[in-house]
Scaffold this motif. Structure first.
Motif, PDB file in Angstrom:
ATOM      1  N   LEU A  69       0.840  -1.189   0.000  1.00 59.74           N
ATOM      2  CA  LEU A  69       0.000   0.000   0.000  1.00 59.74           C
ATOM      3  C   LEU A  69       0.878   1.242   0.000  1.00 59.74           C
ATOM      4  N   PHE A  70       0.548   2.171  -0.885  1.00 61.72           N
ATOM      5  CA  PHE A  70       1.220   3.466  -0.918  1.00 61.72           C
ATOM      6  C   PHE A  70       0.187   4.542  -0.609  1.00 61.72           C
ATOM      7  N   LEU A  71       0.496   5.387   0.358  1.00 65.57           N
ATOM      8  CA  LEU A  71      -0.370   6.500   0.707  1.00 65.57           C
ATOM      9  C   LEU A  71       0.416   7.787   0.477  1.00 65.57           C
ATOM     10  N   ILE A  72      -0.113   8.651  -0.381  1.00 66.38           N
ATOM     11  CA  ILE A  72       0.575   9.885  -0.730  1.00 66.38           C
ATOM     12  C   ILE A  72      -0.218  11.069  -0.179  1.00 66.38           C
ATOM     13  N   ILE A  73       0.350  11.772   0.792  1.00 73.96           N
ATOM     14  CA  ILE A  73      -0.281  12.989   1.312  1.00 73.96           C
ATOM     15  C   ILE A  73       0.164  14.147   0.430  1.00 73.96           C
ATOM     16  N   LYS A  74      -0.787  14.748  -0.273  1.00 76.96           N
ATOM     17  CA  LYS A  74      -0.462  15.749  -1.285  1.00 76.96           C
ATOM     18  C   LYS A  74      -0.671  17.181  -0.812  1.00 76.96           C
ATOM     19  N   ARG A  75      -1.696  17.402   0.023  1.00 75.76           N
ATOM     20  CA  ARG A  75      -1.955  18.770   0.474  1.00 75.76           C
ATOM     21  C   ARG A  75      -2.793  18.754   1.743  1.00 75.76           C
ATOM     22  N   ILE A  76      -2.500  19.671   2.641  1.00 71.69           N
ATOM     23  CA  ILE A  76      -3.291  19.851   3.846  1.00 71.69           C
ATOM     24  C   ILE A  76      -3.674  21.322   3.914  1.00 71.69           C
ATOM     25  N   SER A  77      -4.953  21.588   3.889  1.00 72.51           N
ATOM     26  CA  SER A  77      -5.460  22.954   3.936  1.00 72.51           C
ATOM     27  C   SER A  77      -6.350  23.070   5.157  1.00 72.51           C
ATOM     28  N   GLY A  78      -5.865  23.795   6.178  1.00 77.19           N
ATOM     29  CA  GLY A  78      -6.593  23.823   7.443  1.00 77.19           C
ATOM     30  C   GLY A  78      -6.542  22.442   8.053  1.00 77.19           C
ATOM     31  N   THR A  80      -8.280  19.948   6.460  1.00 77.99           N
ATOM     32  CA  THR A  80      -8.685  19.082   5.352  1.00 77.99           C
ATOM     33  C   THR A  80      -7.453  18.507   4.649  1.00 77.99           C
ATOM     34  N   VAL A  81      -7.472  17.197   4.460  1.00 80.28           N
ATOM     35  CA  VAL A  81      -6.329  16.496   3.876  1.00 80.28           C
ATOM     36  C   VAL A  81      -6.711  15.956   2.498  1.00 80.28           C
ATOM     37  N   TYR A  82      -5.831  16.174   1.533  1.00 79.79           N
ATOM     38  CA  TYR A  82      -6.005  15.639   0.183  1.00 79.79           C
ATOM     39  C   TYR A  82      -4.877  14.636  -0.052  1.00 79.79           C
ATOM     40  N   ALA A  83      -5.248  13.401  -0.318  1.00 81.35           N
ATOM     41  CA  ALA A  83      -4.242  12.341  -0.440  1.00 81.35           C
ATOM     42  C   ALA A  83      -4.595  11.430  -1.604  1.00 81.35           C
ATOM     43  N   GLN A  84      -3.775  10.409  -1.763  1.00 79.54           N
ATOM     44  CA  GLN A  84      -3.974   9.439  -2.841  1.00 79.54           C
ATOM     45  C   GLN A  84      -3.520   8.077  -2.340  1.00 79.54           C
ATOM     46  N   GLY A  85      -4.304   7.055  -2.649  1.00 76.31           N
ATOM     47  CA  GLY A  85      -3.927   5.701  -2.280  1.00 76.31           C
ATOM     48  C   GLY A  85      -3.598   4.900  -3.511  1.00 76.31           C
ATOM     49  N   LYS A  86      -2.582   4.040  -3.412  1.00 77.43           N
ATOM     50  CA  LYS A  86      -2.193   3.176  -4.530  1.00 77.43           C
ATOM     51  C   LYS A  86      -1.950   1.766  -4.011  1.00 77.43           C
ATOM     52  N   PHE A  88      -2.135  -2.592  -5.729  1.00 79.25           N
ATOM     53  CA  PHE A  88      -2.417  -3.537  -6.816  1.00 79.25           C
ATOM     54  C   PHE A  88      -2.870  -2.852  -8.111  1.00 79.25           C
ATOM     55  N   GLY A  89      -2.104  -1.821  -8.504  1.00 77.46           N
ATOM     56  CA  GLY A  89      -2.317  -1.168  -9.791  1.00 77.46           C
ATOM     57  C   GLY A  89      -3.465  -0.199  -9.854  1.00 77.46           C
ATOM     58  N   GLU A  90      -4.152   0.018  -8.743  1.00 82.30           N
ATOM     59  CA  GLU A  90      -5.271   0.947  -8.723  1.00 82.30           C
ATOM     60  C   GLU A  90      -4.912   2.189  -7.921  1.00 82.30           C
ATOM     61  N   THR A  91      -5.499   3.301  -8.315  1.00 81.56           N
ATOM     62  CA  THR A  91      -5.250   4.576  -7.646  1.00 81.56           C
ATOM     63  C   THR A  91      -6.586   5.206  -7.271  1.00 81.56           C
ATOM     64  N   MET A  92      -6.631   5.825  -6.105  1.00 87.63           N
ATOM     65  CA  MET A  92      -7.868   6.463  -5.679  1.00 87.63           C
ATOM     66  C   MET A  92      -7.568   7.734  -4.891  1.00 87.63           C
ATOM     67  N   ALA A  93      -8.344   8.773  -5.179  1.00 84.04           N
ATOM     68  CA  ALA A  93      -8.223  10.022  -4.430  1.00 84.04           C
ATOM     69  C   ALA A  93      -8.853   9.832  -3.052  1.00 84.04           C
ATOM     70  N   LEU A  94      -8.193  10.339  -2.033  1.00 82.77           N
ATOM     71  CA  LEU A  94      -8.682  10.245  -0.658  1.00 82.77           C
ATOM     72  C   LEU A  94      -8.765  11.650  -0.061  1.00 82.77           C
ATOM     73  N   THR A  95      -9.835  11.935   0.638  1.00 88.73           N
ATOM     74  CA  THR A  95      -9.949  13.222   1.337  1.00 88.73           C
ATOM     75  C   THR A  95     -10.495  12.954   2.732  1.00 88.73           C
ATOM     76  N   GLY A  96     -10.170  13.854   3.643  1.00 93.90           N
ATOM     77  CA  GLY A  96     -10.657  13.672   4.996  1.00 93.90           C
ATOM     78  C   GLY A  96     -10.140  14.745   5.930  1.00 93.90           C
ATOM     79  N   LYS A  97     -10.147  14.434   7.212  1.00 93.13           N
ATOM     80  CA  LYS A  97      -9.804  15.406   8.230  1.00 93.13           C
ATOM     81  C   LYS A  97      -8.569  14.987   9.023  1.00 93.13           C
ATOM     82  N   MET A  98      -7.854  16.002   9.516  1.00 93.50           N
ATOM     83  CA  MET A  98      -6.676  15.786  10.337  1.00 93.50           C
ATOM     84  C   MET A  98      -6.892  16.449  11.696  1.00 93.50           C
ATOM     85  N   GLN A  99      -6.421  15.775  12.733  1.00 92.78           N
ATOM     86  CA  GLN A  99      -6.438  16.340  14.077  1.00 92.78           C
ATOM     87  C   GLN A  99      -5.036  16.259  14.654  1.00 92.78           C
ATOM     88  N   LYS A 100      -4.692  17.211  15.497  1.00 93.91           N
ATOM     89  CA  LYS A 100      -3.369  17.224  16.103  1.00 93.91           C
ATOM     90  C   LYS A 100      -3.496  17.085  17.610  1.00 93.91           C
TER      91      LYS A 100
END
Length: 296
Positions: A69-78, A80-86, A88-100
Motif C-alpha cells: 500500500l502506498f499512501l501519498i499525502i499531497k496537500r493539507i489545507s486547514g 482538510t487532507v487531500y491524499a492518494q492511495g495506490k 495492486f495497480g489501482e489509484t484512488m483520491a482520498l480526502t478527509g480530516k486531520m487532528q493534532k
C-alpha cells in the motif's frame, strides 16, 4: 462626441471590473496557498496491509489485500487532507480530516465506495511512521478490515539502483502454461500428468543496468525475453513510474527503493536510457522465454 465619451467610459468600466476580478482571483489563490499547513507531512508512505488470519472467509479480492500500500499525502489545507492511495495497480483520491494531539497527528480519510480501495483509512502519524486501520464502507464486510503500518519514503532518482538479487521472486505467474505429459507404465497402462510452467528471469537482471551503460547488441542478444522486459522496466521504476501490469508490480513493489509516483515518466528519461529502451524493445520482439516448473 458624447457617444465617444460614453464608449470610452464604458470601456474603462469593463477593464476596471476585469482587473478587479483578476486581483480577487489572485488573492483567493494566494490565500489558499497561505492556508496550507504541515507541509512537512507531505510525501509517500509505503507498507503492506496485514495478511489475512481467517482463511475461512478468503476470496479473490481478499487475497489481493496482502499487496503493498502506498499512501501519498499531497496537500493539507486547514484540517482538510487531500491524499492518494495506490495498491495492486489501482489509484484512488482520498480526502478527509486531520487532528493534532501534541506532536502526533490523527487522520480519517475516505475514498470512492465503488473503487477496490474504497473505505476509510483511520491512522496516526508519529514522526515518519503511519499506523492505522482500513475499514470498508460496508461494515458487514468485516473480513476486509485491515491493519497497516507505513513508513515515509523519499523519492530520489538514482541511476545505479538495481533489483534485489533474489531469483525466486522474478517469475511471471500471469503467463503460466499447463502442459500435459503422457506417462507409460511397465504394465502397459497409460496415464497423464499436468504440470504448470512459468517463464522466469535469469541472474542477468541483477547485473545489466540500462540507466548507466550504453548497451550493445552483444549485451542483450542472448538474454531471455523476460530479462529484456525487466531491464527495460527497471529504467522506468528508477524514475518513479507506477506500473499497471500485475507482473511488474509484483517485481517492483517489494523493492525498498521503488516509489510509484507518476503515470508517465517519458520526459524524465535520459538520452542514454531512451536509446537503450529502443534497443531492448527491438530484441524483445524476437527473444524467447525460459519456462520452468514452479510450485506455488
Amino acid at each position: 462626441m458624447k457617444k465617444l465619451i460614453l464608449i470610452v467610459l464604458l470601456f474603462g468600466l469593463i477593464t476596471s471590473c476585469q482587473d478587479k476580478k483578476k486581483t480577487e482571483k489572485v488573492a483567493v489563490n494566494n490565500a489558499a496557498v497561505k492556508h496550507e499547513t504541515n507541509k512537512e507531512l507531505y510525501g509517500v508512505y509505503a507498507g503492506k496491509f496485514d495478511e489475512k488470519d481467517d482463511e475461512d472467509n478468503a476470496d479473490e479480492y481478499d487475497d489481493r489485500m496482502g499487496f503493498k500500500l502506498f499512501l501519498i499525502i499531497k496537500r493539507i489545507s486547514g484540517d482538510t487532507v487531500y491524499a492518494q492511495g495506490k495498491a495492486f495497480g489501482e489509484t484512488m483520491a482520498l480526502t478527509g480530516k486531520m487532528q493534532k494531539d501534541g506532536q502526533h497527528f490523527s487522520f480519517t480519510l475516505g475514498g470512492d465506495k465503488d473503487n477496490t480501495l474504497g473505505g476509510e483509512y483511520i491512522f496516526k502519524l508519529v514522526d515518519s511512521q503511519i499506523t492505522g486501520d482500513f475499514v470498508p464502507f460496508d461494515k458487514s464486510e468485516t473480513y476486509r478490515n485491515r491493519h497497516f503500518e507505513l513508513t515515509k519514503k523519499k523519492f530520489e532518482y538514482d541511476a545505479s539502483l538495481m533489483l534485489v538479487d533474489d531469483s525466486t521472486r522474478y517469475v511471471d505467474w500471469s503467463k503460466a502454461k499447463n502442459i500435459k505429459n503422457i506417462i507409460k507404465y511397465d504394465d502397459g497402462s497409460i496415464d497423464t500428468a499436468e504440470n504448470t510452467f512459468s517463464r522466469s528471469a535469469s541472474k542477468d537482471i541483477f547485473s545489466v543496468n540500462a540507466s548507466t551503460k550504453q548497451l550493445t547488441e552483444a549485451d542483450v542478444k542472448n538474454l531471455r525475453k523476460l530479462d529484456l522486459e525487466i531491464i527495460r522496466n527497471t529504467i522506468f521504476a528508477r524514475h518513479g513510474y507506477a506500473f499497471q501490469k500485475e507482473t511488474f508490480r509484483s517485481f517492483f513493489d517489494p523493492v525498498d527503493w521503488y516509489v510509484p509516483l507518476y503515470t508517465n515518466v517519458d520526459g524524465k528519461l535520459t538520452e542514454l536510457e531512451k536509446n537503450n529502451i529502443k534497443l531492448l524493445k527491438r530484441f524483445e520482439k524476437y527473444a524467447e522465454d525460459n519456462y520452468d516448473a514452479f510450485g506455488r
